[in-house]
Design an enzyme around this catalytic site. Sequence first.
Site, PDB file in Angstrom:
ATOM      1  N   GLY A 210      -4.080  11.191   7.035  1.00 36.03           N
ATOM      2  CA  GLY A 210      -3.461  10.342   8.048  1.00 36.03           C
ATOM      3  C   GLY A 210      -4.344   9.159   8.395  1.00 36.03           C
ATOM      4  O   GLY A 210      -4.395   8.182   7.655  1.00 36.03           O
TER       5      GLY A 210
ATOM      6  N   TYR B  89       0.854  -1.204   0.000  1.00 28.69           N
ATOM      7  CA  TYR B  89       0.000   0.000   0.000  1.00 28.69           C
ATOM      8  C   TYR B  89       0.883   1.244   0.000  1.00 28.69           C
ATOM      9  O   TYR B  89       0.664   2.182  -0.782  1.00 28.69           O
ATOM     10  CB  TYR B  89      -0.918  -0.024   1.230  1.00 28.69           C
ATOM     11  CG  TYR B  89      -1.801   1.194   1.378  1.00 28.69           C
ATOM     12  CD1 TYR B  89      -2.933   1.364   0.588  1.00 28.69           C
ATOM     13  CD2 TYR B  89      -1.500   2.191   2.313  1.00 28.69           C
ATOM     14  CE1 TYR B  89      -3.748   2.479   0.731  1.00 28.69           C
ATOM     15  CE2 TYR B  89      -2.308   3.303   2.466  1.00 28.69           C
ATOM     16  CZ  TYR B  89      -3.429   3.448   1.671  1.00 28.69           C
ATOM     17  OH  TYR B  89      -4.226   4.557   1.800  1.00 28.69           O
TER      18      TYR B  89
END
Length: 259
Positions: A186, A155
Amino acid sequence: MSIKGKVALITGAGQGIGRAIALRLASDGADISLVDVNGDRVDAVADEVRAVGAKAISLVADVTDRDQVQTAVDRTERELGGFDIIVNNAGIAQVNPIADVTPEEVSRILAVNVEGVLWGIQVGAAKFRELGHGGKIINASSIAGHEGFPMLGVYSATKFAVRGLTQAAAKEYASDGITVNAYCPGVVGTDMWVTIDERFAALTGAPKGATFDKFVGGIALGRAQTPEDVAAYVSYLAGPDSDYMTGQAGLIDGGLVYR
Ligand SMILES: NC(=O)c1ccc[n+]([C@@H]2O[C@H](COP(=O)([O-])OP(=O)(O)OC[C@H]3O[C@@H](n4cnc5c(N)ncnc54)[C@H](O)[C@@H]3O)[C@@H](O)[C@H]2O)c1
């Protein structure tokens, strides 16, 4: 109302961050084309966008397929009467230690997170050129595009790749008046994080919710991020206040990764 009258296409708009971006850009005054693999979800978000007072269309397309992206962009221009902003938001997460990653997993996540963004840039910029005006291309990266996280290695690699594409595209399209930037959220409380947390629990034996709490515990501002926090930054990237910014991948994470 700085983008009043503009047309914005958002991929992965059926839920989470993409939905919040759609609603924010609609309240900023844009008309919205909602693209997702899940038709029911984008239809529901289209109703929410119309309730804000903007025009909305919902389109089913898979961003891994360039022809489907092309059709979505063409229909957007035809049905909403223009095309000014594309937000390449669709993405998937995978949680697996590098030792266990399979070729199939890698192909899938590269297709969605990297090729999906690439086709959005390529097709979107070609449409801006065809229409004879500039435009805004905005891509989803991540804190994981600035720092590799364990169990999220592939990822992270895809989100680093989005930064590379963003920089190269910014340079290639600058003379067309097209800016290309990325947003790097985030820890946002969406379905994606539910899946990440469950997978960490299965792999490490951590209690459900503990991984999410651990990540949130590292945030300086002391709370998890909302999709609306991300959408506020995308609103800036979509509007004229960011006209002198290109090739950037800005962190919007409450203080977690510092670059
Ligand atoms: N949630 C977070 O904490 C976080 C943090 C950093 C970056 N991001 C990034 O932000 C973006 C949105 O994340 P989210 O949390 O809203 O995710 P989500 O899983 O809640 O929503 C993603 C949406 O994208 C759609 N989608 C998936 N594959 C697609 C495809 N091939 N074609 C078209 N649509 C597709 C899904 O149907 C879904 O509606 C992603 O690129 C993600 O990597 C999320």
